[in-house]
Design a protein around this motif. Structure first.
Motif, short mmCIF file in Angstrom:
data_model
loop_
_atom_site.label_atom_id
_atom_site.label_comp_id
_atom_site.label_asym_id
_atom_site.label_seq_id
_atom_site.Cartn_x
_atom_site.Cartn_y
_atom_site.Cartn_z
N ARG A 127 0.82 -1.21 0.00
CA ARG A 127 0.00 0.00 0.00
C ARG A 127 0.85 1.26 0.00
N ALA A 129 1.56 1.74 -3.52
CA ALA A 129 0.36 2.23 -4.21
C ALA A 129 0.06 3.68 -3.87
N LEU A 146 -1.42 4.47 -0.91
CA LEU A 146 -2.58 4.47 -0.03
C LEU A 146 -2.15 4.59 1.43
N ASP A 204 0.41 11.49 -5.98
CA ASP A 204 -0.95 10.95 -5.82
C ASP A 204 -1.03 9.51 -6.33
N PRO A 205 -1.83 8.65 -5.67
CA PRO A 205 -1.97 7.28 -6.16
C PRO A 205 -2.37 7.24 -7.65
N ALA A 206 -3.21 8.20 -8.04
CA ALA A 206 -3.69 8.19 -9.43
C ALA A 206 -2.58 8.55 -10.41
N ILE A 227 0.21 3.04 -11.55
CA ILE A 227 0.08 1.67 -11.06
C ILE A 227 -1.39 1.29 -11.14
N MET A 239 -4.15 -1.51 -9.16
CA MET A 239 -4.18 -2.40 -8.01
C MET A 239 -5.38 -3.34 -8.10
N GLU A 286 -10.54 3.30 -2.11
CA GLU A 286 -9.13 3.28 -2.50
C GLU A 286 -8.98 3.01 -3.98
N ALA A 294 -11.06 3.94 -6.17
CA ALA A 294 -11.40 5.21 -6.82
C ALA A 294 -10.26 6.21 -6.70
N LEU A 295 -9.54 6.12 -5.60
CA LEU A 295 -8.39 7.00 -5.40
C LEU A 295 -7.33 6.75 -6.47
N ILE A 296 -7.19 5.49 -6.88
CA ILE A 296 -6.21 5.16 -7.91
C ILE A 296 -6.77 5.50 -9.29
N ASP A 297 -8.09 5.37 -9.45
CA ASP A 297 -8.70 5.58 -10.76
C ASP A 297 -8.99 7.03 -11.08
N CYS A 298 -9.14 7.87 -10.06
CA CYS A 298 -9.56 9.24 -10.34
C CYS A 298 -8.82 10.21 -9.42
N LYS A 299 -8.11 11.13 -10.03
CA LYS A 299 -7.29 12.03 -9.24
C LYS A 299 -8.11 13.17 -8.63
#
Lengths: 361, 318
Positions: free
Chosen positions: A49, A52, A54, A73-75, A79, A81, B213, B215-220
């Motif tokens: 994480r 990632a 997070l 930022d994760p986005a 990557i 997940m 989470e 969504a956090l990876i998919d959308c900034k």
């Protein structure tokens, strides 16, 4: 595609006395499949994480490709997940679930469609594209979750125990599917599991974690055959490696009142921990006396549990051999693993015999 | 009035059952005797009959009569009470105020409730204290809320009046139509926000962490993420609250309005439900008042049906 470099990374949760992850160093090559394995609470998910984004990184540096991503930022980390409980958006259809991340990245519509179609073909999700996740089975949901990662064409895949919610049979087939997919796409992958079998079968390299520290990194077979610590020895492989209290005296090993003559110089001196894999013990006319306690039948194999001089031991026997209450066991001296009794670290045999003549391996 | 709030209990109950309990056919009890289920239903049916169907029937029947103010007799007048009500300019004026009032109160109490819940969901330190402070307003009885509201808008000691005076707004609640409407809406919203807050917060907490989470990876973009990935998951809660809030604005604001406009000069904003009360119990026009309450009942019935027909299709139940 990118390498992932983890340098001196530690994580301490606010209010916690001890760090959950301490001083991890790990380099993942481009296209490599790395599996983080360890018991629950060993920090493997926390480490994933942190890659990632997070979870905040307390100390150290994580690099994806050439870029330090600690504060990215994760986005924006490039990557994708896959979560244990799939984490699909319940209000979106399978198609929308896969397209969501791309849409938010302003990918052109035609491109999104092409990628979703390709992923659906690859994962055999075609007939389900317009269904909502709740109308899918567990295995299908997990495939959608993988599809969502695949369409992104990220630099790295992160898997957080993706197969734990599936039943045993499905887990085996999905395991194969993940391996095939990763080979085909050659995307750097970091995979977390507590299942050592999953770890062994999937990994290019295994990272065994215990209490927030790396115990050993290596190819699955290397780790299996040369475990660096008693922890790794007992964690990797089923049944677990037998660990016995023993004493070394030159080329002789003493287990209680019994002696094995290794006919070569042994590592260490005095009290050690002796490790023997269950499949390396063989019945013989002479050797260590073994009292059978109980037997587990596995079909192809038979696990025989018993005692040597009061110490528990398990060995694998051919199910065709008749069972006896008492056996005598022998073991090839190359197959003996010696560990420091205090630190648990592996002790290497010296490569030369007592008289200085090299011993053939 | 509150009777009408429960108009069309059928769809609501069906829907609540659908939203909360999944039917498990395996556990369904089969009764041997046909009378037994009715026996179990009897208490509930009795309550509904006494407090809903019977008064509703009474209202409908008396809406066709003009009753002597002293209760000596009633004359059948057909639909005259209805045409009188709908034909009167005053009634139409109050009806349009009611519509505006309902829309504003619903929109603001839902909006503020959502905003506060989303913010409270992110609070980590002292979260329970914070939440208790938010929720405690809901424990205040509506007349008390009205009284507190009146205090806040009091001509002499009200802090809101002083605050408004800072901006050059000479606030006269109870005298000025607009000022009274403003105060009424504000107090009504204030009273309802905690209710929405509780439901939305628990709705938010029902959204799995891993979905957030993902969504956090998919959308900034945080706002975009909220509207595309989080808010849709709140839809069942929001739909339920929309119905509850409309009913609240239409009917349960009665006490607040009563405290604010009672014993005040005549030209004050009131809602339809308050007019039912004024005409019926002050004006002793039972027939006209009944006709109005039947009209209200029909309005709520139609509103609720429309909501279930059109809105619920867009709601995704987990």
């Amino acid at each position: 595609m990118a390498a992932i470099t983890i340098t001196n990374v530690s994580k301490t949760y606010p209010g916690a006395a001890a760090p959950s992850i301490s001083d991890i160093n790990l380099t993942i090559q481009d296209g490599e499949f790395i599996v983080l394995v360890g018991p629950s609470g060993c920090g493997k998910s926390t480490l994933l994480r942190m890659v990632a984004g997070l979870e905040e990184i307390t100390v150290g540096e994580v690099k994806i490709g050439d870029r330090v991503v600690n504060n990215v930022d994760p986005a924006d980390r490039d990557i994708a997940m896959v979560f244990q409980n799939y984490a699909l958006y319940p209000h979106m259809s399978v198609r929308e679930n896969m397209a969501y991340g791309l849409k938010n990245r302003k990918t052109p519509k035609a491109e999104i469609e092409a990628r979703v179609a390709e992923a659906a073909r690859m994962l055999e999700l075609g007939p389900y594209l317009d269904r909502k996740p709740r109308a899918l089975s567990g295995g299908q949901r997990q495939r959608v979750a993988m599809g969502r990662a695949v369409v992104r064409q990220p630099a790295a895949f992160l898997f957080d125990e993706p197969l734990s919610n599936l039943d045993a049979k499905l887990r085996v087939s999905m395991r194969g599917e993940i391996r095939r997919l990763q080979k085909r796409l050659a995307t750097t992958s970091l995979y977390v599991t507590h299942d050592q079998l999953e770890a062994m079968t999937l990994a290019d390299r295994l990272v065994v974690l215990n209490a927030g520290r790396i115990e050993q990194v290596g190819a699955p077979l290397e780790i299996y055959h040369r475990p660096a610590t008693t922890f790794v020895a007992s964690f990797i492989g089923a049944p677990a490696m037998n660990l016995l209290d023993a004493e070394v005296d030159g080329s002789r090993l003493r287990i209680g009142s019994h002696v094995i003559d290794a006919r070569r110089n042994m590592a260490g001196q005095g009290a050690i921990t002796l490790g023997i894999r269950a499949e390396d013990l063989h019945p013989s006319a002479t050797g260590l006396p073994f009292k059978v306690d109980f037997v587990e039948e596995l079909g192809a194999q038979r696990l025989v549990h018993g005692l040597i001089d009061g110490q528990a031991l398990v060995l694998i026997l051919d199910p065709h051999l008749p069972l006896q209450d008492e056996l005598r066991l022998s073991v090839n001296s190359d197959k003996l693993h010696l560990f420091d009794i205090l630190s648990g670290r592996r002790l290497e045999h010296p490569q030369t015999a007592a008289n200085g003549i090299p011993v053939p391996a | 009035m509150t009777n009408a709030a429960q108009t069309s209990p059928g769809p609501i109950r069906r829907w609540i059952a659908r939203a909360t309990v999944r039917p498990e056919p395996a556990k369904r009890v089969q009764f041997d005797r046909p009378l037994l289920p009715w026996l179990f239903l009897a208490p509930q049916l009795a309550v509904i009959f006494v407090f809903f169907y019977w008064p509703s029937a009474q209202a409908i029947s008396s809406s066709f009569y003009i009753e002597d103010p002293f209760g000596f007799g009633a004359t059948f007048v057909g639909f005259d009470n209805y045409t009188d009500a709908l034909g009167s300019a005053e009634y139409r004026h109050i009806a349009s105020f009611t519509a505006i009032f309902t829309v504003l109160v619903t929109a603001f109490s839902l909006g503020l409730g959502l905003l506060l819940a989303v913010k409270a969901d992110q609070v980590i330190r002292a979260r329970s204290t914070y939440r208790t402070a938010m929720i405690s307003v809901y424990a205040i009885a509506p007349p008390v809320a009205g009284l507190i509201g009146m205090m806040l808008f009091d001509q002499h000691i009200g802090p809101f009046v002083k605050l408004a005076a800072w901006f050059g707004w000479e606030m006269k609640v109870g005298l000025n139509y607009f000022d009274t409407a403003f105060a009424m809406i504000l107090v009504s919203v204030w009273k309802q926000v905690p209710y929405n807050f509780i439901f939305i917060l628990s709705g938010l907490q029902g959204i799995p962490q891993s979905v957030r989470e993902a969504a956090l990876i998919d959308c900034k973009n945080g706002a975009r993420r909220f509207f595309t990935a989080i808010l849709p998951l709140l839809a069942p809660t929001a739909f339920f609250l929309l119905i509850i809030n409309i009913t609240y604005a239409l009917f349960d604001t009665f006490a607040v309005i009563d405290v604010m406009v009672k014993d005040k000069a005549a030209n004050n904003p009131i809602t339809l439900v308050y007019k039912v009360y004024v005409d019926g119990f002050r004006g002793n026009d039972i027939g006209g008042s009944s006709a109005q309450s039947v009209i209200l009942m029909l309005v709520v019935l139609v509103l609720t049906l429309v909501q279930f027909r059109w809105l619920e299709r867009r709601v995704h139940y987990g």
